[in-house]
Design a protein around this motif. Structure first.
Motif, PDB file in Angstrom:
ATOM      1  N   GLY B  27      40.923  35.201  44.983  1.00  0.00           N
ATOM      2  CA  GLY B  27      39.809  35.722  45.777  1.00  0.00           C
ATOM      3  C   GLY B  27      38.670  34.710  45.753  1.00  0.00           C
ATOM      4  O   GLY B  27      38.288  34.231  44.690  1.00  0.00           O
ATOM      5  N   ILE B  28      38.156  34.369  46.917  1.00  0.00           N
ATOM      6  CA  ILE B  28      37.107  33.349  47.008  1.00  0.00           C
ATOM      7  C   ILE B  28      35.919  33.912  47.793  1.00  0.00           C
ATOM      8  O   ILE B  28      36.098  34.421  48.898  1.00  0.00           O
ATOM      9  CB  ILE B  28      37.638  32.081  47.729  1.00  0.00           C
ATOM     10  N   SER B  29      34.737  33.808  47.202  1.00  0.00           N
ATOM     11  CA  SER B  29      33.539  34.265  47.911  1.00  0.00           C
ATOM     12  C   SER B  29      33.118  33.237  48.946  1.00  0.00           C
ATOM     13  O   SER B  29      33.056  32.041  48.668  1.00  0.00           O
ATOM     14  CB  SER B  29      32.398  34.483  46.913  1.00  0.00           C
ATOM     15  N   LEU B  30      32.822  33.719  50.140  1.00  0.00           N
ATOM     16  CA  LEU B  30      32.352  32.818  51.199  1.00  0.00           C
ATOM     17  C   LEU B  30      30.884  33.076  51.530  1.00  0.00           C
ATOM     18  O   LEU B  30      30.387  32.647  52.574  1.00  0.00           O
ATOM     19  CB  LEU B  30      33.203  33.001  52.469  1.00  0.00           C
ATOM     20  N   LEU B  31      30.207  33.775  50.609  1.00  0.00           N
ATOM     21  CA  LEU B  31      28.824  34.155  50.911  1.00  0.00           C
ATOM     22  C   LEU B  31      27.909  32.941  51.094  1.00  0.00           C
ATOM     23  O   LEU B  31      26.881  33.030  51.755  1.00  0.00           O
ATOM     24  CB  LEU B  31      28.282  35.076  49.808  1.00  0.00           C
ATOM     25  N   ASN B 192      38.591  53.999  51.877  1.00  0.00           N
ATOM     26  CA  ASN B 192      38.446  53.665  50.453  1.00  0.00           C
ATOM     27  C   ASN B 192      39.146  52.353  50.106  1.00  0.00           C
ATOM     28  O   ASN B 192      39.889  52.263  49.117  1.00  0.00           O
ATOM     29  CB  ASN B 192      38.993  54.789  49.561  1.00  0.00           C
ATOM     30  N   ALA B 193      38.936  51.319  50.892  1.00  0.00           N
ATOM     31  CA  ALA B 193      39.539  50.005  50.607  1.00  0.00           C
ATOM     32  C   ALA B 193      39.025  49.500  49.263  1.00  0.00           C
ATOM     33  O   ALA B 193      37.876  49.755  48.889  1.00  0.00           O
ATOM     34  CB  ALA B 193      39.167  49.012  51.700  1.00  0.00           C
ATOM     35  N   VAL B 194      39.894  48.805  48.534  1.00  0.00           N
ATOM     36  CA  VAL B 194      39.471  48.253  47.239  1.00  0.00           C
ATOM     37  C   VAL B 194      39.145  46.766  47.397  1.00  0.00           C
ATOM     38  O   VAL B 194      39.696  46.087  48.251  1.00  0.00           O
ATOM     39  CB  VAL B 194      40.539  48.467  46.146  1.00  0.00           C
ATOM     40  N   GLU B 195      38.254  46.316  46.512  1.00  0.00           N
ATOM     41  CA  GLU B 195      37.713  44.956  46.656  1.00  0.00           C
ATOM     42  C   GLU B 195      38.548  43.897  45.966  1.00  0.00           C
ATOM     43  O   GLU B 195      38.287  42.710  46.106  1.00  0.00           O
ATOM     44  CB  GLU B 195      36.293  44.918  46.080  1.00  0.00           C
ATOM     45  N   GLY B 208      31.227  42.706  45.531  1.00  0.00           N
ATOM     46  CA  GLY B 208      30.952  42.966  44.116  1.00  0.00           C
ATOM     47  C   GLY B 208      31.776  42.093  43.184  1.00  0.00           C
ATOM     48  O   GLY B 208      31.679  42.194  41.969  1.00  0.00           O
ATOM     49  N   GLU B 209      32.594  41.242  43.764  1.00  0.00           N
ATOM     50  CA  GLU B 209      33.480  40.372  42.982  1.00  0.00           C
ATOM     51  C   GLU B 209      32.747  39.074  42.605  1.00  0.00           C
ATOM     52  O   GLU B 209      31.753  38.717  43.235  1.00  0.00           O
ATOM     53  CB  GLU B 209      34.704  40.012  43.839  1.00  0.00           C
ATOM     54  N   LEU B 214      41.172  35.639  40.130  1.00  0.00           N
ATOM     55  CA  LEU B 214      42.609  35.608  40.363  1.00  0.00           C
ATOM     56  C   LEU B 214      43.202  36.994  40.097  1.00  0.00           C
ATOM     57  O   LEU B 214      43.076  37.523  38.988  1.00  0.00           O
ATOM     58  CB  LEU B 214      43.266  34.580  39.442  1.00  0.00           C
ATOM     59  N   ASN B 215      43.808  37.574  41.111  1.00  0.00           N
ATOM     60  CA  ASN B 215      44.422  38.894  40.966  1.00  0.00           C
ATOM     61  C   ASN B 215      45.930  38.780  41.151  1.00  0.00           C
ATOM     62  O   ASN B 215      46.405  37.986  41.955  1.00  0.00           O
ATOM     63  CB  ASN B 215      43.840  39.858  42.000  1.00  0.00           C
TER      64      ASN B 215
END
Lengths: 89, 452
Positions: B27-31, B192-195, B208-209, B214-215
Motif C-alpha cells: 500500500g502506497i500513499s499518494l497524498l 463498509n470498504a476496508v482500508e 488512515g494508513e 505491506l499487507n
C-alpha cells in the motif's frame, strides 16, 4: 541460517551420498538427518546450516532443486522457520 | 524438534492442495502527489509508485524460493485517486489511471488498486470525476482496479452514488464489450470498504494508513477441503475445530512471509488478511468445502449455515496466528473464480438470491457474477443497494462485482481468463426497480451506527 532439505524419490543405492556431495560443494553443513522408506519411496529430511555458503538461500534452493532433477529426485531446500511457524504454537 | 511428517505435510499442502500466499500487496500513499496540473500529478504518481515498489517483485520471488511457498500475486494499492485527483484542474482522471498502469507494468505487478472513491455520505467534485472516468480508465488500462464505496454503517447509503454506479457498470461493460465486459471484473462497489484490503479488485490504501505498508492475503480452500475429508459424517463441532486448526497453519505461513517481506523492503508490516480465496483450479474451491459438509450441490438449502460456520472458523483459527489481522478476512465466494460455484450456477442450483443470502455471513458479497447484457442499469443499482443494505445493517463489508456481459443471455458463459475464470450468465429478476433507484438521496444510517 538453518534450513530443511527434503529428498523424496524411488529408493536406490547412493542417494544420501549423492545429496551430501552436492551439499558439501555448496558449503552446506548437515546438522541432522532422519530418513525412512515410505511405500517404496525414499524419504529423507535433513536439517542443515547454510551460513558457510556465500550464495543466497534462494540460489541454494534453486541449485538443489536442479541437482534433484538430474538425479531423478525431488529435492527441496527451505528455511526452517516456516515449519516451526506452521506446526508449533 | 522438527518432525518429518510435519515437513512432508506442509509440502503436500503446497503441492497437492494449492496452498499459497495469494498476494503480497504494497500500500502506497499518494497524498503527496497532488498537483493542479493533471499531467504533473500523473508523473508524480508514476515516480512515487515505481520508487516505492521497485523491489517488491524481486523480494517476493526471493522469499518464494527461500520458504518454498508460491506467492501467486505481487500487487500495489494506492490512496483513492478521487482524493489525489481533487487537486487537479481537469474533468477526467484517465491520465492518472494510465500513470498507475504504466507504474504497475514497470514494477512487474499484475494489478494495482486504488482508482477509487469513498462516497458513502456524499460526493466531492473529485468523486464525480472519478466515477465518470471509470469506464474509459477500465478500457484503456490493463492492470488498474477500481472501487467505489457507496455506503457504511456509520453513514448510511448514498443512493445517488448507487444510481450512478449502475450506469457506470453498464458503460464499462459497453466499452469493454470486445472482451465480454472484462472491465467490470476490475470494478467493485463496496459498503463498509476496508482500508487495508490486499485483495483485488477492491484494494486501496486508506487515508488512515501509513506512508507505505505491506499487507498479505493468504489462501487455501484446497487445504481446508482436504482436512474436512478426514472428518466425514462427524458433528459440526469437529468440523469447526478442523477448519480452525487448518486456518491457523495457513495464517502462520502468511504472517512469517509478510514479516520477512516487510523487513526486506523496509516497509511496515500491515496485516494478514485471513481469507479463503478460491481459484478456478480444481481442488481450490470454497463451494466444494460447503459440499463436503454434506450438501449435494452448493446453493441448496443449508448452504448459508455451512458458509457461516466456515467463515467463523477461519477467523477463529487465523486470529491467533497473526499479530495483526485485517482486510476482509473470511471466505470469498466469487462465482467465476471458483470451480464448484461455476458448476453449481450452471446446474441452476446456485442463484443470485441464494448468493445474496450467503453474503450475509461471508466476508464480501456478490462477486464475479455475470448477468445478461440487457440488464437495466437500475436493476444493477438495485442489486448494489441490496448488498449495501446487508453490509450497513450487519456492520460488515459487502461488495458487488457484476458483469452485464454485452450480448450475452442466460445460459451463455463469459470467459475472463486466468485467475478471473469464467462465469455462467445468471438470471436476474425482470421486474423493474427503476422508480426505486430514481428517488436518489441517502438511506439514513441504521440504529447500529449509534454506538457512542
Amino acid at each position: 541460517m538453518k534450513a530443511v532439505v527434503t529428498v523424496v524419490g524411488k529408493d536406490r543405492v547412493g542417494i544420501i551420498a549423492a545429496v551430501c556431495t552436492h551439499l558439501a560443494k555448496l558449503q552446506i553443513n548437515v546438522l541432522d538427518i532422519s530418513q525412512t522408506v515410505m511405500e517404496g519411496y525414499f524419504t529423507m529430511m535433513m536439517v542443515v546450516d547454510t551460513s558457510a555458503s556465500t550464495l543466497p538461500l534462494a540460489e541454494l534452493a534453486q541449485r538443489m532443486e536442479e541437482a534433484g532433477k538430474e538425479m531423478n529426485l525431488s529435492i527441496r531446500l527451505q528455511r526452517e522457520d516456516i515449519f516451526d511457524a506452521m506446526h508449533r504454537v | 524438534m522438527l518432525n518429518i511428517k510435519d515437513v512432508l505435510y506442509t509440502q503436500d499442502m503446497i503441492d497437492k492442495r494449492h496452498l499459497d500466499i495469494r498476494t503480497i500487496t504494497m500500500g502506497i500513499s499518494l497524498l503527496d502527489c497532488m498537483h493542479e496540473e493533471v499531467n504533473i500529478c500523473a508523473q508524480k504518481i508514476y515516480d512515487k509508485i515505481t520508487r516505492r515498489a521497485e523491489n517488491l517483485v524481486k523480494v517476493g520471488q526471493e522469499i518464494e524460493w527461500e520458504f518454498g511457498i508460491p506467492i501467486v500475486n505481487k500487487r500495489i494499492s494506492v490512496t483513492p485517486i478521487a482524493i489525489v485527483g481533487n487537486s487537479c484542474n481537469t474533468d477526467s482522471y484517465v491520465p492518472l489511471a494510465i500513470a498507475m498502469d504504466k507504474a504497475a507494468k514497470e514494477c512487474g505487478v499484475n494489478f494495482i488498486g486504488g482508482f477509487s472513491a469513498l462516497v458513502q455520505k456524499g460526493c466531492t467534485k473529485g468523486d464525480w470525476i472519478l466515477m465518470d472516468s471509470i469506464p474509459e480508465a477500465m478500457k484503456v488500462t490493463e492492470r488498474v482496479c477500481s472501487s467505489v464505496n457507496v455506503g457504511s454503517t456509520k453513514a448510511g447509503i448514498n443512493m445517488d452514488a448507487v444510481a450512478k454506479m449502475g450506469q457506470i457498470i453498464k458503460q464499462t461493460a459497453h466499452l469493454t464489450a470486445d472482451d465480454d465486459g472484462l472491465g467490470c471484473a476490475k470494478l467493485v462497489v463496496f459498503a463498509n470498504a476496508v482500508e487495508d484490503n490486499p485483495f483485488m479488485a477492491g484494494a486501496f490504501h486508506g487515508v488512515g494508513e501509513p506512508e507505505c505498508a505491506l499487507n498479505v492475503g493468504v489462501s487455501g480452500p484446497g487445504v481446508v477441503y482436504h482436512a474436512l475429508q478426514s472428518v466425514k459424517g462427524q458433528p459440526f463441532d469437529v468440523v469447526a475445530e478442523t477448519i480452525k486448526k487448518t486456518a491457523f497453519r495457513i495464517t502462520r505461513m502468511g504472517q512469517i512471509v509478510g514479516v520477512e517481506a516487510s523487513k526486506r523492503l523496509d516497509v511496515p508490516f500491515g496485516i494478514v488478511d485471513l481469507s479463503l480465496a478460491p481459484t478456478p483450479a480444481v481442488g481450490d474451491s470454497v463451494a466444494r468445502i460447503l459440499e463436503e459438509m454434506g450438501l449435494e450441490v452448493c446453493g441448496t438449502h443449508g448452504t448459508t449455515a455451512a458458509l457461516a460456520l466456515l467463515n467463523d472458523a477461519v477467523k477463529k483459527g487465523g486470529v491467533m496466528a497473526s499479530n495483526h489481522v485485517g482486510g476482509l478476512s473470511g471466505a470469498f465466494i466469487p462465482v467465476s473464480e471458483d470451480e464448484g460455484m461455476i458448476a453449481a450456477a450452471e446446474a441452476g442450483v446456485l442463484q443470485l438470491d441464494k448468493l445474496e443470502a450467503m453474503t450475509c455471513v461471508c466476508s464480501v458479497g456478490l462477486d464475479m457474477i455475470a448477468v445478461p447484457g440487457d440488464t437495466p442499469a437500475e436493476t444493477i443499482s438495485a442489486i448494489i443497494a441490496d448488498e449495501a443494505a446487508i453490509g450497513m445493517v450487519n456492520t460488515k463489508t459487502t461488495a458487488v462485482r457484476i458483469i452485464p456481459a454485452p450480448g450475452k443471455v442466460v445460459g451463455d458463459r463469459v470467459e475472463m481468463g486466468g485467475l478471473l475464470g469464467s462465469a455462467p450468465v445468471m438470471p436476474v429478476h425482470s421486474q423493474s426497480s427503476a422508480d426505486f433507484i430514481a428517488r436518489g438521496g441517502r438511506i439514513p444510517a441504521p440504529l447500529q451506527s449509534l454506538k457512542n
